[in-house]
Design an enzyme around this catalytic site. Structure first.
Site, mmCIF file in Angstrom:
data_model
loop_
_atom_site.group_PDB
_atom_site.id
_atom_site.type_symbol
_atom_site.label_atom_id
_atom_site.label_comp_id
_atom_site.label_asym_id
_atom_site.label_seq_id
_atom_site.Cartn_x
_atom_site.Cartn_y
_atom_site.Cartn_z
ATOM 1 N N HIS A 307 0.834 -1.182 0.000
ATOM 2 C CA HIS A 307 0.000 0.000 0.000
ATOM 3 C C HIS A 307 0.875 1.241 0.000
ATOM 4 O O HIS A 307 1.791 1.310 0.762
ATOM 5 C CB HIS A 307 -0.861 -0.068 1.260
ATOM 6 C CG HIS A 307 -1.772 1.057 1.425
ATOM 7 N ND1 HIS A 307 -2.118 1.555 2.647
ATOM 8 C CD2 HIS A 307 -2.407 1.792 0.525
ATOM 9 C CE1 HIS A 307 -2.942 2.527 2.496
ATOM 10 N NE2 HIS A 307 -3.131 2.705 1.223
ATOM 11 N N CYS A 594 -1.096 -0.732 0.183
ATOM 12 C CA CYS A 594 -1.246 -1.786 1.197
ATOM 13 C C CYS A 594 0.168 -2.326 1.413
ATOM 14 O O CYS A 594 1.045 -1.588 1.826
ATOM 15 C CB CYS A 594 -2.244 -2.850 0.769
ATOM 16 S SG CYS A 594 -2.128 -3.366 -0.946
#
Length: 676
Positions: A307, A594
């Site tokens: 992420h 993420c």
């Protein structure tokens, strides 16, 4: 109680206590009692690892929901208990399971809160669970909707109850019997049941009064449910009070600890409060298992999502507040600099030319057509649809990502970024390869480069990450993972975690101004200072913490609410820039990451694009949206369950916005795929 267990079971309980008590004693908390340890082991059939995960989830959820300590003799809990909306009957079903009843018609949202309602339930369930028979045989939960109205129903509370009983409470949930459900309940129930694992779905029954006796004998049912049992709620509550008064209780002792603590077993370290319930099995019990059977590198890395974050430059000069005896420094004054100077400090021009690939609206489906599509496809059909998407050939090259000098900058060797859409930062010291980091531009709905999809930064790429944030003028960073999940590093700690602290990353100083914690997400206000020029910008770091590793959330409501907050923050930050922003009306790219930057990241972006399309045109095109996202960030949407989640989340969004009155997806799960 010891004599009722086998030798193997006793040894398993001892091993459990060794793991848990070593940590409790280290935090000056008394040891877990034998009786309590047995409850957790019994609830997971003496499987040590599963019991440790249950204990962890229990501590985290009870802390999060305010179920750590409460006084049943004082309001508002006393009034809640007196309503009799929840009780445990003084009888059992034919299998020996305890029977609990929640009467929906007695629940009024304006008179209580989720916390108080759950406290009333847990208080009584804790007493019921003292019985070894209840521990062995489990609990039947009757949700009585007789004569209830829409005003009595609380969808979010229903999810919390399921979450608690199935994944975070040391008791076996044998059945959920939904009695006399009104017609209006069909739509939310159709969505609710699709988010739970098949094993639990098989235990949920929607039935009428006549069918109730097929599950529970009339002699074990109270009179208002057509049985012959007389129930004295006052006597039961008095028994609960006597049972808990002066009783040694060791449940949730660790919930008040502010720091994380590890559970260690056979060399494996679990971090309950750091990893949260979502990463260590709390929601995992509801999800499909075996989703990593595909031998492709994409499936093998479903546990390694990445992420990435990006912040927009808000050019400011910051006056530091100086307080006698306090060395902390806080930004207090904001002043914009000239456009010419801004250009000089942002040599890497954002990739904004052209139109978004999500501009066309001709191939979408209406809501009615979308529901019909789900009815026809079912879960298995959507899995197949996802497989077909995944099998399509790549539409670009990965030359920069594969350069020997850039390979160490990739968190995962098989999760690379396309050349044609990659984000380039300014070269350092004339080195052409130094403009690389693992990040791609992603178009939004009618917005070119609305997002930057990137991996969770590595320590060696922290300075590159913040250079990208600075040069791309990012306002909001969205993080959908935790730094550690399931004892594995998912992302580096690339920002200062504590308020009023700062950390330097290359030429960038990141100052933590404020941390605002919510149940499902945390918002950190950061000030990014370019130390070479002395210029500063404000960036919002928004971390969603209720997304389980290896799966999807139990419900989309939390993710949808978080997405709304992200959009609100982006709009507020953009408004503060005024005339200093000359780009798209929705602002600079939102950085989303993420771990690998493809699974949870792709899911969040898919939902945002789909929601904007639905709001603007009334049309939905999940398949087309995912296909286009994957053309800019390879492998986006990493598992079939994430693909299905996007579809169900849009239904929840439509229901929450009153765009739908009813949803009938009967049979959606009748032919589940082999991945469950």
């Amino acid at each position: 109680m010891t004599g009722t267990l086998t030798t193997a079971e006793e040894q398993a309980v001892k091993d459990f206590m060794t793991s848990v008590n070593g940590i409790r004693l280290g935090h000056h908390v008394g040891p877990l009692s034998w009786n309590t340890a047995v409850k957790f082991m019994m609830a997971r059939k003496f499987d040590l690892q599963r019991a440790l995960l249950l204990y962890e989830a229990h501590e985290v959820v009870r802390h999060r929901e305010g179920l750590a300590s409460f006084d049943p003799t004082r309001d508002p809990l006393k009034s809640e208990l007196d309503t009799g909306k929840f009780t445990v009957l003084p009888t059992r079903d034919k299998t020996g399971a305890a029977i609990s009843v929640f009467t929906a018609s007695k629940h009024f949202l304006e008179n209580t809160s989720h916390q108080i309602t759950l406290q009333g339930m847990v208080y009584q369930l804790d007493v019921a669970l003292d019985s070894l028979e209840t521990q062995r045989c489990g609990i039947v939960f009757i949700y009585n909707m007789t004569n209830s109205k829409y005003a009595n129903f609380d969808y979010e509370l229903s999810l919390k109850i399921l979450n608690l009983l199935k994944g975070a409470y040391p008791a076996r949930l044998k059945k959920v019997l939904i009695l006399s459900a009104p017609i209006w309940f069909r739509a939310p129930f159709s969505i609710l049941r699709l988010f739970v694992r098949e094993k639990l779905r098989e235990r949920i029954y929607m039935l009428g009064p006549a069918q109730l006796t097929l599950h529970v004998a009339p002699s074990a049912l109270p009179q208002d449910l057509g049985g012959s049992l007389e129930v004295n709620q006052k006597a039961w509550l008095l028994h609960c009070l006597k049972s808990t008064t002066n009783r040694y209780s060791d449940l949730c002792d660790l919930a008040s600890l502010s720091s994380s603590f590890p559970l260690v077993q056979n060399g494996v370290i679990f971090h309950p409060l750091e990893n949260s319930h979502v990463q260590n099995g709390l929601f995992r019990n509801f999800l499909s298992e075996g989703e990593n059977t595909d031998e492709s590198s994409e499936q093998l890395h479903s546990a390694h999502e990445k992420h990435s974050s990006e912040d927009r430059e808000k050019e400011v000069e910051v006056t530091k507040e100086k307080t006698t005896g306090n060395a902390s420094r806080k930004a207090t004054t904001v002043t914009h600099i000239s456009t010419d100077r801004e250009k000089h400090l942002n040599p890497a021009v954002p990739f904004t030319a052209g139109e978004s690939i999500h501009d066309d609206d001709v191939e979408g489906m209406s809501l009615d057509e979308f529901i019909h599509h789900l009815q026809q496809k079912g879960r298995k059909g959507l899995y197949q649809e996802y497989t077909e998407l995944k099998m399509k050939a790549m539409e670009g090259t990965f030359d920069a990502a594969r350069l020997k000098s850039n390979q160490p900058k990739n968190r995962y060797s098989d999760v690379l970024c396309y050349d044609h859409s990659r984000v380039k930062i300014s070269c350092l010291d004339g080195d052409p390869s130094s403009n690389y980091l693992n990040a791609n531009f992603i178009d939004g709905y009618k917005q070119k480069n609305a997002f930057i999809s990137t991996q969770g930064p590595l320590p060696k790429t922290f300075s590159h990450f913040w250079q990208m944030i600075w040069e791309q003028e990012v306002l909001v960073i969205v993080m959908t993972t935790r730094t550690i999940e399931r004892s594995r590093a998912k992302c580096g700690q690339y920002w200062p975690k504590e308020e009023e602290t700062y950390t330097d990353y290359g030429p960038f100083r990141i100052h933590n101004n404020d941390v605002d914690q919510h149940r499902d997400y945390t918002v950190t206000s950061l000030v990014v200072t370019h130390t070479w020029s002395g210029l500063c910008r404000e960036v919002s770091h928004m971390q969603f913490t209720s997304w389980p590793d290896y799966g999807v959330p139990l419900s989309a409501l939390e993710m949808l609410a978080f997405r709304d907050k992200v959009r609100e923050q982006q709009a507020q930050s953009l408004l503060s820039l005024g005339s200093h922003w000359h780009g798209h009306a929705l602002g600079p790219p939102i950085v989303v990451h993420c771990s690998a930057g493809i699974g949870r990241t792709g899911t969040f972006i898919t939902l945002d694009i789909s929601i904007q399309r639905l709001e603007a045109t009334g049309q939905i095109d999940v398949q087309g949206t995912v296909e286009k996202i994957r053309s800019q960030r390879a492998y986006s949407i990493q598992t079939p369950d994430q693909y299905v989640f996007c579809h169900l989340a849009l239904l929840e969004f439509a229901l929450s916005r009153n765009l739908l009155k009813d949803v009938d997806l009967t049979g959606f799960d009748e032919a589940d795929s082999e991945s469950e």
